[in-house]
Scaffold this motif. Sequence first.
Motif, mmCIF file in Angstrom:
data_model
loop_
_atom_site.group_PDB
_atom_site.id
_atom_site.type_symbol
_atom_site.label_atom_id
_atom_site.label_comp_id
_atom_site.label_asym_id
_atom_site.label_seq_id
_atom_site.Cartn_x
_atom_site.Cartn_y
_atom_site.Cartn_z
ATOM 1 N N LEU A 25 97.485 58.568 87.650
ATOM 2 C CA LEU A 25 96.808 59.556 86.807
ATOM 3 C C LEU A 25 97.774 60.639 86.328
ATOM 4 O O LEU A 25 97.670 61.109 85.190
ATOM 5 C CB LEU A 25 95.617 60.156 87.545
ATOM 6 C CG LEU A 25 94.451 59.180 87.747
ATOM 7 C CD1 LEU A 25 93.423 59.760 88.707
ATOM 8 C CD2 LEU A 25 93.809 58.826 86.410
ATOM 9 N N LYS A 26 98.713 61.008 87.157
ATOM 10 C CA LYS A 26 99.721 61.988 86.730
ATOM 11 C C LYS A 26 100.599 61.414 85.619
ATOM 12 O O LYS A 26 100.965 62.126 84.678
ATOM 13 C CB LYS A 26 100.575 62.434 87.919
ATOM 14 C CG LYS A 26 99.837 63.365 88.850
ATOM 15 C CD LYS A 26 100.713 63.786 90.025
ATOM 16 C CE LYS A 26 99.936 64.716 90.947
ATOM 17 N NZ LYS A 26 100.747 65.165 92.077
ATOM 18 N N ARG A 27 100.941 60.123 85.721
ATOM 19 C CA ARG A 27 101.716 59.482 84.648
ATOM 20 C C ARG A 27 100.911 59.467 83.353
ATOM 21 O O ARG A 27 101.438 59.736 82.267
ATOM 22 C CB ARG A 27 102.111 58.056 85.044
ATOM 23 C CG ARG A 27 103.309 57.999 85.978
ATOM 24 C CD ARG A 27 103.887 56.594 86.088
ATOM 25 N NE ARG A 27 102.952 55.597 86.573
ATOM 26 C CZ ARG A 27 102.757 55.308 87.863
ATOM 27 N NH1 ARG A 27 103.441 55.924 88.800
ATOM 28 N NH2 ARG A 27 101.874 54.389 88.213
ATOM 29 N N ILE A 28 99.636 59.161 83.460
ATOM 30 C CA ILE A 28 98.763 59.154 82.283
ATOM 31 C C ILE A 28 98.691 60.554 81.683
ATOM 32 O O ILE A 28 98.760 60.723 80.461
ATOM 33 C CB ILE A 28 97.366 58.613 82.645
ATOM 34 C CG1 ILE A 28 97.455 57.133 83.003
ATOM 35 C CG2 ILE A 28 96.379 58.855 81.507
ATOM 36 C CD1 ILE A 28 96.209 56.565 83.674
ATOM 37 N N GLU A 29 98.572 61.543 82.545
ATOM 38 C CA GLU A 29 98.539 62.930 82.076
ATOM 39 C C GLU A 29 99.818 63.255 81.295
ATOM 40 O O GLU A 29 99.768 63.890 80.231
ATOM 41 C CB GLU A 29 98.398 63.871 83.275
ATOM 42 C CG GLU A 29 98.342 65.334 82.929
ATOM 43 C CD GLU A 29 98.238 66.217 84.150
ATOM 44 O OE1 GLU A 29 97.788 67.362 83.997
ATOM 45 O OE2 GLU A 29 98.624 65.782 85.257
ATOM 46 N N ILE A 52 98.639 55.743 72.454
ATOM 47 C CA ILE A 52 97.219 55.849 72.820
ATOM 48 C C ILE A 52 96.742 54.535 73.434
ATOM 49 O O ILE A 52 96.017 54.523 74.437
ATOM 50 C CB ILE A 52 96.360 56.255 71.602
ATOM 51 C CG1 ILE A 52 96.664 57.707 71.223
ATOM 52 C CG2 ILE A 52 94.862 56.062 71.896
ATOM 53 C CD1 ILE A 52 96.041 58.149 69.911
ATOM 54 N N SER A 53 97.165 53.432 72.866
ATOM 55 C CA SER A 53 96.808 52.124 73.410
ATOM 56 C C SER A 53 97.332 51.960 74.834
ATOM 57 O O SER A 53 96.636 51.430 75.707
ATOM 58 C CB SER A 53 97.353 51.027 72.500
ATOM 59 O OG SER A 53 97.070 49.763 73.031
ATOM 60 N N ALA A 54 98.549 52.422 75.075
ATOM 61 C CA ALA A 54 99.127 52.338 76.417
ATOM 62 C C ALA A 54 98.326 53.179 77.407
ATOM 63 O O ALA A 54 98.094 52.757 78.548
ATOM 64 C CB ALA A 54 100.587 52.796 76.388
ATOM 65 N N ILE A 55 97.877 54.341 76.982
ATOM 66 C CA ILE A 55 97.062 55.194 77.850
ATOM 67 C C ILE A 55 95.729 54.529 78.150
ATOM 68 O O ILE A 55 95.260 54.527 79.294
ATOM 69 C CB ILE A 55 96.857 56.584 77.214
ATOM 70 C CG1 ILE A 55 98.165 57.358 77.222
ATOM 71 C CG2 ILE A 55 95.761 57.359 77.938
ATOM 72 C CD1 ILE A 55 98.133 58.633 76.410
ATOM 73 N N ASN A 56 95.109 53.953 77.135
ATOM 74 C CA ASN A 56 93.839 53.253 77.358
ATOM 75 C C ASN A 56 94.002 52.124 78.359
ATOM 76 O O ASN A 56 93.157 51.938 79.246
ATOM 77 C CB ASN A 56 93.283 52.715 76.033
ATOM 78 C CG ASN A 56 92.676 53.797 75.180
ATOM 79 O OD1 ASN A 56 92.199 54.810 75.672
ATOM 80 N ND2 ASN A 56 92.694 53.592 73.870
ATOM 81 N N ALA A 57 95.089 51.375 78.250
ATOM 82 C CA ALA A 57 95.338 50.274 79.185
ATOM 83 C C ALA A 57 95.556 50.818 80.601
ATOM 84 O O ALA A 57 95.043 50.247 81.578
ATOM 85 C CB ALA A 57 96.546 49.463 78.735
ATOM 86 N N VAL A 62 93.255 51.864 86.225
ATOM 87 C CA VAL A 62 92.746 52.782 87.254
ATOM 88 C C VAL A 62 91.258 52.510 87.482
ATOM 89 O O VAL A 62 90.799 52.412 88.620
ATOM 90 C CB VAL A 62 92.985 54.257 86.858
ATOM 91 C CG1 VAL A 62 92.231 55.209 87.776
ATOM 92 C CG2 VAL A 62 94.477 54.586 86.863
ATOM 93 N N SER A 63 90.511 52.369 86.395
ATOM 94 C CA SER A 63 89.070 52.109 86.505
ATOM 95 C C SER A 63 88.787 50.816 87.244
ATOM 96 O O SER A 63 87.907 50.766 88.113
ATOM 97 C CB SER A 63 88.436 52.046 85.113
ATOM 98 O OG SER A 63 88.551 53.267 84.462
ATOM 99 N N LEU A 64 89.512 49.765 86.909
ATOM 100 C CA LEU A 64 89.295 48.478 87.569
ATOM 101 C C LEU A 64 89.654 48.542 89.050
ATOM 102 O O LEU A 64 88.980 47.936 89.888
ATOM 103 C CB LEU A 64 90.076 47.377 86.863
ATOM 104 C CG LEU A 64 89.533 46.993 85.489
ATOM 105 C CD1 LEU A 64 90.491 46.028 84.784
ATOM 106 C CD2 LEU A 64 88.140 46.400 85.597
ATOM 107 N N ASN A 65 90.702 49.294 89.377
ATOM 108 C CA ASN A 65 91.075 49.484 90.777
ATOM 109 C C ASN A 65 89.936 50.156 91.534
ATOM 110 O O ASN A 65 89.555 49.726 92.634
ATOM 111 C CB ASN A 65 92.366 50.300 90.864
ATOM 112 C CG ASN A 65 92.813 50.535 92.281
ATOM 113 O OD1 ASN A 65 92.222 51.347 92.989
ATOM 114 N ND2 ASN A 65 93.864 49.850 92.688
#
Length: 101
Positions: A25-29, A52-57, A62-65
């Motif tokens: 999540l910090k990397r995504i941030e 943006i696509s990379a962030i969505n992926a 994270v969600s699937l985990n």
Amino acid sequence: MTNKSEETKVTHRPTKEKDQLINRLKRIEGQVRGIQNMIENDRYCVDILVQISAINAALKKVSLNLLERHTHHCVSDAIKNGDGDEAIQELMEVFERFSKC
């Protein structure tokens, strides 16, 4: 039926797993801040869209985990304790939200 998202539920995650999620999540941030900078610097739109696509992926991973952990632990425990119908209904509602993305 009570909405579980309105309740305070405590789930215990092993520290290593929790640290991994927080680091992701910090990397995504950081990626989101990068996109803000790209927009401020008038970067090429396609480059911004790729980020943006990379962030969505990354968010999807994270969600699937979290979904996998919830299924293996929370839903499984609820079924063992006789509360399976409610837990499965809640899980199906989560799947429905995922499918709308």
